[in-house]
Design an enzyme around this catalytic site. Structure first.
Site, PDB file in Angstrom:
ATOM      1  N   GLU A  86       0.707  -1.136   0.144  1.00 27.26           N
ATOM      2  CA  GLU A  86      -0.110  -0.045   0.020  1.00 27.26           C
ATOM      3  C   GLU A  86       0.894   1.366   0.025  1.00 27.26           C
ATOM      4  O   GLU A  86       0.375   2.197  -0.629  1.00 27.26           O
ATOM      5  CB  GLU A  86      -1.007   0.057   1.318  1.00 27.26           C
ATOM      6  CG  GLU A  86      -1.987  -0.772   0.987  1.00 27.26           C
ATOM      7  CD  GLU A  86      -3.015  -0.678  -0.306  1.00 27.26           C
ATOM      8  OE1 GLU A  86      -3.497   0.467  -0.232  1.00 27.26           O
ATOM      9  OE2 GLU A  86      -3.220  -1.482  -0.794  1.00 27.26           O
ATOM     10  N   CYS A  99     -12.311   2.468 -14.620  1.00 28.54           N
ATOM     11  CA  CYS A  99     -12.848   4.027 -14.304  1.00 28.54           C
ATOM     12  C   CYS A  99     -11.337   4.708 -14.159  1.00 28.54           C
ATOM     13  O   CYS A  99     -11.194   5.521 -13.051  1.00 28.54           O
ATOM     14  CB  CYS A  99     -13.456   4.110 -13.103  1.00 28.54           C
ATOM     15  SG  CYS A  99     -14.198   5.758 -12.682  1.00 28.54           S
ATOM     16  N   CYS A 110     -16.511   3.052 -19.682  1.00 29.49           N
ATOM     17  CA  CYS A 110     -17.608   3.151 -19.198  1.00 29.49           C
ATOM     18  C   CYS A 110     -18.522   1.928 -19.432  1.00 29.49           C
ATOM     19  O   CYS A 110     -19.311   1.359 -18.440  1.00 29.49           O
ATOM     20  CB  CYS A 110     -18.264   4.288 -19.360  1.00 29.49           C
ATOM     21  SG  CYS A 110     -17.559   5.673 -18.727  1.00 29.49           S
ATOM     22  N   CYS A 121     -18.284  -0.850 -17.195  1.00 25.92           N
ATOM     23  CA  CYS A 121     -18.343  -0.631 -15.676  1.00 25.92           C
ATOM     24  C   CYS A 121     -19.721  -1.217 -15.143  1.00 25.92           C
ATOM     25  O   CYS A 121     -20.872  -0.760 -15.666  1.00 25.92           O
ATOM     26  CB  CYS A 121     -18.310   1.081 -15.560  1.00 25.92           C
ATOM     27  SG  CYS A 121     -18.401   1.433 -13.789  1.00 25.92           S
ATOM     28  N   CYS A 173     -24.285   5.491 -12.662  1.00 25.34           N
ATOM     29  CA  CYS A 173     -23.340   6.595 -12.372  1.00 25.34           C
ATOM     30  C   CYS A 173     -23.878   8.088 -12.909  1.00 25.34           C
ATOM     31  O   CYS A 173     -24.131   8.107 -14.046  1.00 25.34           O
ATOM     32  CB  CYS A 173     -22.191   6.259 -13.101  1.00 25.34           C
ATOM     33  SG  CYS A 173     -20.782   7.500 -13.126  1.00 25.34           S
TER      34      CYS A 173
END
Length: 348
Positions: free
Chosen positions: A36, A191, A198, A201, A207
């Site tokens: 991370e 995204c 899209c 998605c 959205c």
């Protein structure tokens, strides 16, 4: 699970999520933590080889806590944002000294470690321990800003508060590790910042940015400022196959790394060589300038290669410098532009 957002995201993840990244193979808090931190402002493809080398040398908290900072910075060379590496060392030592070498369990203890913020702490505990914590890294900010059509730059406090509220609302009560990985994957692979797909998605049906035809408007950009330009001379003082390097201050740009001496003016060079290196310049070459860009300014570097003879290895009092054989790999961390200049010196 009442939130259709989370349900659809998890169904998408089952088919399209990433499952073979090296830090996913054995999800301990330590391994997730390192990944991370490396992934902050750095692409996955760049991180993977660094992560593998890092884990080979520092497989657990104890190994990292006991390692010299120079060794850690050497493994970090090229990743940039070197404060991340210094904070890893500090946090590992806190874990060793205050938590018996075991990564802490409580969120407040995790978020208090150097270099770990709210989102990183949440990601570690969600991915490694399946705990319910919302996250809000760059990819997640983009997904949520578009899905809810949240105007404004995510770095502003008002927009960040709204995004955190959305993140908390959508985070489910179960399947936390999968959900957390899924929302990061969606932002990283579908995204995306530019040219989002899209049509692929699972969120596009409701959205708000997509249904309003405004995908490219979210998230809002930061107010643009002209980055200042700074200039410096970097000196490659070399003798035979040795080049002189100095350690940077522990904080600031390239903090703790080894670098080339810098000057603002040419006329400072000869006197510095005589006083600091107890040597005489024999040949001076000005190489092609190079530009290195930081997030908040650009740096124009004028490299000056200076051959010296009869170098005394006794340096001036208080000098934190070293003569390094530039034909060998450095056993310490150096910044990317310095590495380029040292590589060029090899070809002379």
């Amino acid at each position: 699970m009442n939130d259709t957002f989370a349900r659809r995201l998890l169904l998408w993840f089952e088919q399209h999520g990433r499952r073979d990244l090296p830090w996913q193979l054995d999800r301990t808090p330590y391994r997730v933590w390192i990944s991370e931190v490396m992934l902050q402002q750095t692409q996955v493809t760049t991180v993977v080889p660094y992560y593998l080398r890092f884990m080979e040398s520092f497989p657990d908290v104890a190994a990292l806590a006991d390692a010299p900072v120079d060794d850690v910075l050497r493994h970090w060379s090229g990743l940039g944002y070197y404060a991340r590496a210094r904070n890893l060392c500090k946090a590992a030592r806190e874990i060793r000294d205050n938590f018996g070498g075991e990564f802490p369990c409580a969120f407040d203890d995790v978020v208090a470690l150097p270099g770990i913020g709210r989102s990183t702490a949440g990601a570690i505990l969600a991915l490694a321990r399946g705990e319910r914590h919302a996250i809000l890294d760059g990819n997640v900010k983009r997904v949520l800003a578009r899905y809810h059509a949240i105007d404004g730059w995510p770095g502003s406090s008002a927009v960040a508060t709204e995004l955190w509220q959305a993140a908390e609302m959508h985070t489910p009560g179960t399947d936390l590790a999968s959900y957390t990985q899924a929302i990061m994957d969606l932002g990283a692979t579908v995204c995306t910042r530019t040219r989002p797909t899209c049509s692929a998605c699972p969120m596009s049906v409701d959205c708000l940015a997509y249904t309003r035809g405004r995908v490219e408007d979210f998230p809002g950009p930061r107010a643009r400022k002209v980055k200042p330009l700074r200039r410096t001379h970097m000196v490659l003082a070399w003798c035979n196959e040795d080049v002189y390097l100095e350690r940077r201050p522990p904080s600031g740009i390239w903090g703790g790394l080894w670098s080339l001496p810098e000057f603002e003016r040419d006329d400072e060079l000869s006197e510095w060589i005589r006083q600091r290196l107890n040597a005489e310049p024999v040949k001076v070459e000005r190489w092609m300038p190079m530009r290195h860009s930081f997030s908040h300014y650009d740096l124009d570097i004028q490299p000056v290669a200076v051959r010296v003879e009869r170098v005394s290895r006794t340096l001036a009092d208080g000098d934190d410098g070293v003569w390094h054989d530039y034909t060998d790999s450095a056993p310490f961390g150096v910044a990317a532009p310095v590495r380029k200049l040292l590589d060029h010196l090899k070809t002379r």
